[in-house]
Motif scaffolding. Sequence first.
Motif: not given
Length: 235
Positions: A100-106, A167-168, A170-176
């Motif tokens: 996962x790559x997390x952007x500045x936009x969250x 994503x689920x 790894x617990x990542x939200x929101x994700x593209x």
Amino acid sequence: MGGRGRRWLAATLAVVAIAALLALGVWQVERLAWKRALIAQVDRRLAAAPVAAPVPADWPRIGRDDAYTRLRVTGRYRVRADTFVQAVTDLGGGFWVVTPLVTDGGWAVLVNRGFVPADRRAALPPPPAAAVTVTGLLRVTEPGGGFLRHNDPVADRWYSRDVAAIARKRGIQPVAPYFIDADAPADGARDGWPRAGLTLVRFPNNHLVYAITWFALAGLVTWLLVRAIRRRDAA
């Protein structure tokens, strides 16, 4: 049913077969035109400069027609969140490393950082800690798993890059709703793992062969029908 009735039935079936074979041939010609247009479209995308990765407001409009668009996105990789998806490449068997790559936009986007052989997985270094700008190809999610193999999120076994399931896990939200296949390094360096830039963009295009085959079969059945009619008339 008499002999005349059987002959009419055979002739009717032959005509139906000819019509069906011709229809299949025409369908393959249409598929050929579609495939050539698709290949031309993808070639244009691969040659284009990267554009900004679609943001959350754009996600509902993302579909398969957007595949292989060249993207650019900046963010920070989430540490200890790699997902290893089984893969076979020109370098042999191993795994795609999806992070996962997390952007500045969250919001986050999954990045396929490249391929690692199975025997190098344990020694794989972590992704960079600093902010990075990634360029690569937009790829559509691959839900479910691979051929005859289903993803097993509980056991963390993956055979396809299923964005929602990863994503689920790894617990990542929101994700593209898409992922990015990262480009090879701009300097052309090919040392170290994971090895990026191994995406193969190939579209099998056998529609012309199929069309010729169906038309040839239609011609053969037509010839057999005409021959049978001539023999009957000569009798």
